[in-house]
Design an enzyme around this catalytic site. Structure first.
Site, PDB file in Angstrom:
ATOM      1  N   SER A 136       0.814  -1.216   0.000  1.00 41.24           N
ATOM      2  CA  SER A 136       0.000   0.000   0.000  1.00 41.24           C
ATOM      3  C   SER A 136       0.850   1.270   0.000  1.00 41.24           C
ATOM      4  O   SER A 136       1.801   1.403   0.775  1.00 41.24           O
ATOM      5  CB  SER A 136      -0.910   0.006   1.225  1.00 41.24           C
ATOM      6  OG  SER A 136      -1.594   1.231   1.312  1.00 41.24           O
TER       7      SER A 136
ATOM      8  N   GLN B 229      -0.103   3.856   1.202  1.00 43.18           N
ATOM      9  CA  GLN B 229      -0.428   4.569   2.451  1.00 43.18           C
ATOM     10  C   GLN B 229       0.778   4.668   3.378  1.00 43.18           C
ATOM     11  O   GLN B 229       0.912   5.644   4.121  1.00 43.18           O
ATOM     12  CB  GLN B 229      -1.590   3.866   3.167  1.00 43.18           C
ATOM     13  CG  GLN B 229      -2.912   4.011   2.435  1.00 43.18           C
ATOM     14  CD  GLN B 229      -3.997   3.096   2.976  1.00 43.18           C
ATOM     15  OE1 GLN B 229      -3.720   2.155   3.729  1.00 43.18           O
ATOM     16  NE2 GLN B 229      -5.230   3.352   2.608  1.00 43.18           N
TER      17      GLN B 229
ATOM     18  N   SER C 257       0.024   2.384  -7.614  1.00 44.25           N
ATOM     19  CA  SER C 257      -0.795   3.469  -7.044  1.00 44.25           C
ATOM     20  C   SER C 257      -0.014   4.777  -6.951  1.00 44.25           C
ATOM     21  O   SER C 257      -0.055   5.474  -5.934  1.00 44.25           O
ATOM     22  CB  SER C 257      -1.346   3.068  -5.668  1.00 44.25           C
ATOM     23  OG  SER C 257      -2.258   2.018  -5.775  1.00 44.25           O
TER      24      SER C 257
ATOM     25  N   ASP D 158      -9.395   0.878  -6.620  1.00 42.91           N
ATOM     26  CA  ASP D 158     -10.735   1.132  -6.084  1.00 42.91           C
ATOM     27  C   ASP D 158     -11.818   1.105  -7.157  1.00 42.91           C
ATOM     28  O   ASP D 158     -13.011   1.039  -6.838  1.00 42.91           O
ATOM     29  CB  ASP D 158     -10.774   2.477  -5.349  1.00 42.91           C
ATOM     30  CG  ASP D 158     -10.108   2.409  -3.982  1.00 42.91           C
ATOM     31  OD1 ASP D 158      -9.914   1.284  -3.475  1.00 42.91           O
ATOM     32  OD2 ASP D 158      -9.788   3.471  -3.414  1.00 42.91           O
TER      33      ASP D 158
ATOM     34  N   ARG E 289     -11.934  -8.154  -2.098  1.00 41.14           N
ATOM     35  CA  ARG E 289     -12.873  -7.601  -3.080  1.00 41.14           C
ATOM     36  C   ARG E 289     -12.959  -8.425  -4.357  1.00 41.14           C
ATOM     37  O   ARG E 289     -13.992  -8.413  -5.034  1.00 41.14           O
ATOM     38  CB  ARG E 289     -12.512  -6.145  -3.406  1.00 41.14           C
ATOM     39  CG  ARG E 289     -12.902  -5.187  -2.297  1.00 41.14           C
ATOM     40  CD  ARG E 289     -12.609  -3.743  -2.641  1.00 41.14           C
ATOM     41  NE  ARG E 289     -13.068  -2.867  -1.576  1.00 41.14           N
ATOM     42  CZ  ARG E 289     -12.609  -1.644  -1.371  1.00 41.14           C
ATOM     43  NH1 ARG E 289     -11.657  -1.160  -2.163  1.00 41.14           N
ATOM     44  NH2 ARG E 289     -13.084  -0.903  -0.389  1.00 41.14           N
TER      45      ARG E 289
ATOM     46  N   ARG F 157     -17.716  -0.317  -1.146  1.00 43.81           N
ATOM     47  CA  ARG F 157     -17.644  -0.355  -2.611  1.00 43.81           C
ATOM     48  C   ARG F 157     -18.402  -1.555  -3.189  1.00 43.81           C
ATOM     49  O   ARG F 157     -18.918  -1.485  -4.304  1.00 43.81           O
ATOM     50  CB  ARG F 157     -16.192  -0.329  -3.079  1.00 43.81           C
ATOM     51  CG  ARG F 157     -15.493   0.962  -2.672  1.00 43.81           C
ATOM     52  CD  ARG F 157     -14.193   1.212  -3.402  1.00 43.81           C
ATOM     53  NE  ARG F 157     -13.438   2.263  -2.738  1.00 43.81           N
ATOM     54  CZ  ARG F 157     -13.642   3.564  -2.895  1.00 43.81           C
ATOM     55  NH1 ARG F 157     -14.606   3.980  -3.707  1.00 43.81           N
ATOM     56  NH2 ARG F 157     -12.909   4.453  -2.248  1.00 43.81           N
TER      57      ARG F 157
ATOM     58  N   LYS G 221     -19.116   4.152   5.350  1.00 43.57           N
ATOM     59  CA  LYS G 221     -17.660   4.263   5.480  1.00 43.57           C
ATOM     60  C   LYS G 221     -17.112   5.405   4.631  1.00 43.57           C
ATOM     61  O   LYS G 221     -16.165   6.091   5.034  1.00 43.57           O
ATOM     62  CB  LYS G 221     -17.006   2.942   5.077  1.00 43.57           C
ATOM     63  CG  LYS G 221     -15.508   2.885   5.348  1.00 43.57           C
ATOM     64  CD  LYS G 221     -14.955   1.519   5.040  1.00 43.57           C
ATOM     65  CE  LYS G 221     -13.580   1.321   5.619  1.00 43.57           C
ATOM     66  NZ  LYS G 221     -12.560   2.238   5.103  1.00 43.57           N
TER      67      LYS G 221
END
Length: 435
Positions: free
Chosen positions: A171, A173, A199, A313, A344, A386, A412
């Protein structure tokens, strides 16, 4: 309204897309790290944003909702953030709820307070990986305590400037968390990316937001980031852009039926999820792009291969579009979706199959053979915002109603999703399912 029943209908109208969650996190943190007062416009209090606000307050930052005095009557909120350079721990526990951004952004930032602090969370966040930080803690002698690498995580120590080696295929992040910490340390630092960076768009958002608040980071071709120490962040007023990752649901809704205009989407945005425009164009969508809006009309689309490494996403809603497009849609480089709020890839394969889609999981993605119509049925959100929104949009192409269990997962990121869905013609009923 935990479970809802959707009667299939084509959507038509305009939607004012909610503010970018990614940018809202970053703006609130930037303002909090800036000495003085910043007003952050265009905020909605999704669960993730509330978690970041709580976290910054725990670090001694004053944050107040001043919507009524700043912009009376607005549907969106304005925050007054009184930031400060020196962080003080006001609460020794930071509850991140289910927000991965809150957790991964604030862990290194909190170390600047040089006090023991415990991070908690719930849902899938409890077990989402933090190895990048564990390695840094061990290299720098920062004490940390966790059970089986799960939250709660207690950290105690001081983060020092230096070289930080981070894999690019985990990630981004973690990179953002370091970028919000290293410029304020007493010495220069470098973040070295040891594998190809995925990303990139999220890293661009971080660098751009920091720059707007007066902090400079040098990007050496996404291979290393050179960060001068002893920088100061400058308070300012800031408006959060509309969110392309949320707009994508209604962009696809217009393609599946009738005509939808999504407002407040800035074509010059650095958001990686702006890729939705080019992807649906390649699939044959009838799309018109303006300065701050996107309009889509009912279209016959065809399958393509989609590399999701820069826009993970978008995968749930692109899986829906693939399920009703002519031919085969293949989504690749999406393995990180297995460690989001849920797996997901598995969730979309499972739930779309329930309503008649021909979809199979790959190790790193999905392969979907399109059909003209889906059949409807009972599906579950997997407590993932999502997934819930994607299945709602899938209902447009169903011949029978769709019942979505755990529909309030949308809180969320997009608390008004169901209201907006109805605004453009979605027909929903509460559905008790025995509750």
């Amino acid at each position: 309204m935990e479970n809802i029943k959707i009667i299939p209908s084509e959507l038509n109208g305009e939607i004012n897309i909610p503010p970018s969650k990614s940018l809202a996190h970053r703006a609130i943190i930037s303002a909090g790290l800036s000495e003085g007062v910043s007003n952050i416009e265009n905020i909605i209090f999704s669960e993730d944003i509330k978690a970041t606000i709580r976290g910054m307050k725990s670090l001694g930052i004053e944050i107040e909702d001043i919507t009524n005095e700043y912009k009376k009557g607005s549907e969106r909120s304005t925050l007054k953030v009184i930031g400060k350079e020196k962080l003080t721990l006001e609460n020794d526990t930071i509850d991140c709820s289910e927000s991965g951004s809150t957790l991964r952004f604030l862990i290194p930032i909190a170390l600047r307070a040089e006090k023991e602090v415990t991070f908690t969370g719930r849902g899938k966040l409890v077990s989402r990986p933090l190895d990048v930080y564990y390695n840094i803690f061990e290299n720098q002698g920062i004490k940390y305590k966790t059970s089986n690498n799960e939250l709660p995580l207690t950290v105690d120590g001081k983060i020092n400037p230096g070289e930080f080696h981070v894999k690019g295929n985990v990630s981004s992040q973690f990179i953002t968390g370091l970028m919000y910490t290293l410029p304020f340390l007493d010495g220069d630092s470098k973040i070295i990316i040891t594998t190809e960076l995925e990303s990139k768009g999220y890293v661009d958002l971080t660098i751009d937001t920091l720059k707007k608040f007066g902090v400079e980071i040098e990007n050496n071709n996404y291979k290393e980031f050179i960060i001068k120490g002893n920088q100061k962040s400058t308070s300012r007023d800031y408006r959060v852009q509309g969110d392309f990752s949320q707009g994508a649901f209604f962009i696809v809704a217009g393609i599946l039926g009738s005509n939808v205009k999504t407002l407040d989407l800035d074509i010059d945005s650095l958001q990686g999820d702006k890729a939705i425009i080019d992807i649906v164009k390649k699939m044959g969508a009838n799309i018109k792009v303006g300065r701050d809006y996107i309009e889509t009309k009912k279209s016959k689309t065809h399958g393509i291969t989609i590399d999701a490494s820069e826009c993970p996403d978008l995968v749930p809603i692109l899986a829906v579009l693939g399920a009703v497009s002519h031919g085969t849609t293949k989504i690749i480089n999406a393995e990180r979706l297995r460690i989001k709020e849920c797996d997901r890839l598995k969730a979309m394969a499972t739930e779309l199959s329930k309503i008649g889609a021909d979809i199979k999981e790959l190790e790193d993605g999905l392969i979907i053979k399109g059909k003209y119509k889906l059949k409807g049925g009972v599906v579950d959100s997997w407590n993932d915002h999502r997934i819930a929104m994607a299945m709602a949009i899938a209902s447009i192409k169903c011949t029978e109603p769709v019942i979505i269990q755990n529909s309030m997962a949308v809180n969320k990121s997009y608390p008004d999703f169901w209201k907006d869905f109805e605004k453009v013609g979605g027909i929903i009923d509460e559905w008790s399912m025995g509750k």
